[in-house]
Design a protein around this motif. Structure first.
Motif, short mmCIF file in Angstrom:
data_model
loop_
_atom_site.label_atom_id
_atom_site.label_comp_id
_atom_site.label_asym_id
_atom_site.label_seq_id
_atom_site.Cartn_x
_atom_site.Cartn_y
_atom_site.Cartn_z
N ASP A 268 0.83 -1.21 0.00
CA ASP A 268 0.00 0.00 0.00
C ASP A 268 0.86 1.26 0.00
OD1 ASP A 268 -2.30 -1.50 0.00
OD2 ASP A 268 -2.67 -1.31 2.16
N ASN A 269 1.95 1.24 0.76
CA ASN A 269 2.87 2.39 0.79
C ASN A 269 3.45 2.66 -0.60
OD1 ASN A 269 4.21 1.18 3.94
ND2 ASN A 269 2.52 2.60 3.61
N ILE A 270 3.83 1.59 -1.28
CA ILE A 270 4.46 1.75 -2.59
C ILE A 270 3.43 2.19 -3.63
CG2 ILE A 270 5.72 0.55 -4.43
CD1 ILE A 270 6.97 -1.19 -2.27
N HIS A 271 2.21 1.68 -3.54
CA HIS A 271 1.14 2.15 -4.44
C HIS A 271 0.94 3.66 -4.28
CE1 HIS A 271 -0.33 -1.38 -6.47
NE2 HIS A 271 -0.48 -2.05 -5.34
N LEU A 272 1.00 4.14 -3.05
CA LEU A 272 0.83 5.57 -2.80
C LEU A 272 2.00 6.36 -3.37
CD1 LEU A 272 -0.73 7.89 -1.63
CD2 LEU A 272 0.26 7.41 0.62
N MET A 273 3.23 5.84 -3.24
CA MET A 273 4.39 6.50 -3.84
C MET A 273 4.21 6.64 -5.35
SD MET A 273 6.95 7.45 -1.81
CE MET A 273 8.50 7.27 -2.70
N SER A 274 3.70 5.58 -5.97
CA SER A 274 3.45 5.60 -7.41
C SER A 274 2.41 6.66 -7.76
CB SER A 274 2.97 4.22 -7.88
OG SER A 274 2.61 4.26 -9.25
N ASP A 275 1.33 6.70 -6.98
CA ASP A 275 0.26 7.68 -7.23
C ASP A 275 0.78 9.11 -7.12
OD1 ASP A 275 -1.54 5.64 -7.61
OD2 ASP A 275 -2.39 5.74 -5.59
N MET A 276 1.57 9.38 -6.09
CA MET A 276 2.07 10.74 -5.89
C MET A 276 3.05 11.15 -6.99
SD MET A 276 2.35 11.39 -1.75
CE MET A 276 3.42 10.00 -1.38
N ASN A 277 3.87 10.21 -7.47
CA ASN A 277 4.75 10.52 -8.59
C ASN A 277 3.96 10.83 -9.84
OD1 ASN A 277 7.97 10.03 -8.45
ND2 ASN A 277 6.97 8.85 -6.85
N ASN A 278 2.89 10.08 -10.08
CA ASN A 278 2.04 10.32 -11.25
C ASN A 278 1.31 11.65 -11.15
OD1 ASN A 278 2.76 7.90 -12.49
ND2 ASN A 278 1.12 6.76 -11.49
N GLU A 279 0.87 12.00 -9.94
CA GLU A 279 0.18 13.28 -9.74
C GLU A 279 1.14 14.45 -9.95
OE1 GLU A 279 -1.32 12.78 -5.82
OE2 GLU A 279 -2.78 11.26 -6.43
N LEU A 280 2.38 14.30 -9.48
CA LEU A 280 3.37 15.35 -9.70
C LEU A 280 3.71 15.47 -11.18
CD1 LEU A 280 5.35 17.48 -8.77
CD2 LEU A 280 6.93 15.66 -8.08
N GLN A 281 3.78 14.34 -11.86
CA GLN A 281 4.04 14.38 -13.30
C GLN A 281 2.94 15.16 -14.02
OE1 GLN A 281 4.05 11.49 -17.24
NE2 GLN A 281 3.68 10.59 -15.24
N ALA A 282 1.68 14.91 -13.66
CA ALA A 282 0.57 15.62 -14.30
C ALA A 282 0.66 17.12 -14.05
CB ALA A 282 -0.76 15.08 -13.77
N THR A 283 1.07 17.50 -12.83
CA THR A 283 1.20 18.91 -12.50
C THR A 283 2.32 19.56 -13.31
OG1 THR A 283 0.40 18.54 -10.24
CG2 THR A 283 1.66 20.55 -10.63
N VAL A 284 3.44 18.84 -13.47
CA VAL A 284 4.55 19.35 -14.28
C VAL A 284 4.09 19.59 -15.72
CG1 VAL A 284 6.77 18.72 -15.32
CG2 VAL A 284 6.39 18.36 -12.88
N ARG A 285 3.33 18.66 -16.26
CA ARG A 285 2.89 18.78 -17.65
C ARG A 285 1.89 19.90 -17.87
NH1 ARG A 285 5.05 15.63 -21.10
NH2 ARG A 285 5.84 13.54 -20.61
N THR A 286 1.21 20.35 -16.82
CA THR A 286 0.27 21.46 -17.01
C THR A 286 1.00 22.74 -17.41
OG1 THR A 286 0.35 22.13 -14.67
CG2 THR A 286 -1.35 20.53 -15.32
N VAL A 287 2.29 22.84 -17.12
CA VAL A 287 3.07 24.02 -17.50
C VAL A 287 3.13 24.15 -19.02
CG1 VAL A 287 5.33 25.14 -17.31
CG2 VAL A 287 4.40 23.89 -15.37
N GLN A 288 2.97 23.03 -19.73
CA GLN A 288 2.97 23.08 -21.19
C GLN A 288 1.82 23.93 -21.72
OE1 GLN A 288 2.93 18.82 -21.95
NE2 GLN A 288 5.06 18.89 -22.59
#
Length: 302
Positions: A268-288
């Motif tokens: 469960d901890n690792i699933h959450l790490m994956s989710d947070m990395n994906n959410e940060l990636q989406a935020t980075v891409r909004t700068v486009q």
């Protein structure tokens, strides 16, 4: 003798099951942060945001585009472009502007790629743990059924009351042990050390290690690039993590696990790490989206 043999098998099974930290080769591979870049990001000229000084340029661009142009280091180039009358100089300035924009776009893609890679890495690691946990639960269930059947059969065949009591007591203890393991929600774990962790930069609002390209970091900390304009993109993201991932109550232990040096991670901890990395990636891409607006409006400049 059969009872003794059964008991020894049970004890051996318990000892194996209690080894919760996985250290097999494919887990070691996924633990390595092969997603991090091999070279460090470098900064370029930082320009001062001064709309009054560049009133002509500010009138041609929206404040949103003007601030972005400043953060990625092309404001002065755009000012020179607007003032120049020399066709050759204008061409050279446009090439410099396009190169700087391309560099910034590449930085967005680079950070998004690292976050996407980490998201996939953590997903795969979580799947390994899930598989191990499911296999263990299946084995425990089979062992519980087999133990119950063995006790029932022994009780039926053995007429000695004292021996039957001993079998039932021993079997009850063994069954309770198996039942406890089945109820254990944490399962197998893996040890992770987060030496490089982009989530930590966001959580601590600190980019001293330049894990983010400086220009991108400045943009993502600029309040005017968020929808409400009150908090930056990174502050907004952190608030979502606090609310949805940690239900407004994150402990020091959780902070150390996810944003500190790491530790023992469950599936469960690792699933959450994956989710947070994906959410940060989406935020980075909004700068486009912001970059697209700037590029379009630069194309309209005369």
């Amino acid at each position: 003798m059969r009872l003794v043999g059964l008991f020894l098998v049970f004890v051996s099974f318990i000892l194996v099951s209690c080894s919760t930290v996985i250290k097999e080769p494919k887990v070691r591979i996924l633990k390595e942060n092969y997603c991090s870049p091999t070279i460090a990001y470098t900064d370029y000229e930082v320009e001062v945001i001064d709309i009054k000084k560049d009133s002509v340029l500010a009138n041609q661009l929206s404040s949103h585009d003007y601030i972005l142009a400043t953060h990625i280091g092309i404001k002065s180039l755009l000012s020179k472009l607007g003032e120049s009358k020399d066709p050759i100089e204008k061409l050279e300035l446009k090439q410099q502007i396009n190169t700087r924009i391309l560099l910034f776009q590449t930085e967005i893609d680079a950070v998004a790629a690292e976050l996407d890679c980490n998201g996939e890495r953590f997903d795969q690691l979580a799947r390994v743990l899930d598989s191990k946990n499911n296999k263990t639960n299946t084995e425990l269930t089979v062992a519980t059924i087999a133990l119950g059947a063995a006790i029932t059969l022994s009780t039926a065949l053995i007429k000695n009351d004292d021996l039957n009591k001993g079998i039932n007591i021993t079997g009850g203890i063994a069954g309770a042990g198996l039942g406890f393991l089945l109820l254990n929600p944490k399962g197998k774990k893996v040890e992770l050390n987060n030496n490089r962790n982009l989530l930590r930069n966001v959580w601590e609002n600190n980019n001293e290690d330049i894990a983010f390209p400086p220009a991108l970091w400045r943009v993502m900390n600029e309040k005017s690039f968020s929808n409400e304009g009150e908090l930056s993109l990174l502050q907004t993201l952190k608030n979502r993590w606090v609310t949805f991932a940690f239900e407004d109550n994150i402990s020091k232990k959780q902070e150390e696990l996810y944003f500190g040096k790491g530790g023992l991670f469950s599936s469960d901890n690792i699933h959450l790490m994956s989710d947070m990395n994906n959410e940060l990636q989406a935020t980075v891409r909004t700068v486009q989206q912001d970059l697209r607006s700037l590029v379009f409006n630069i194309s309209l400049l005369k």
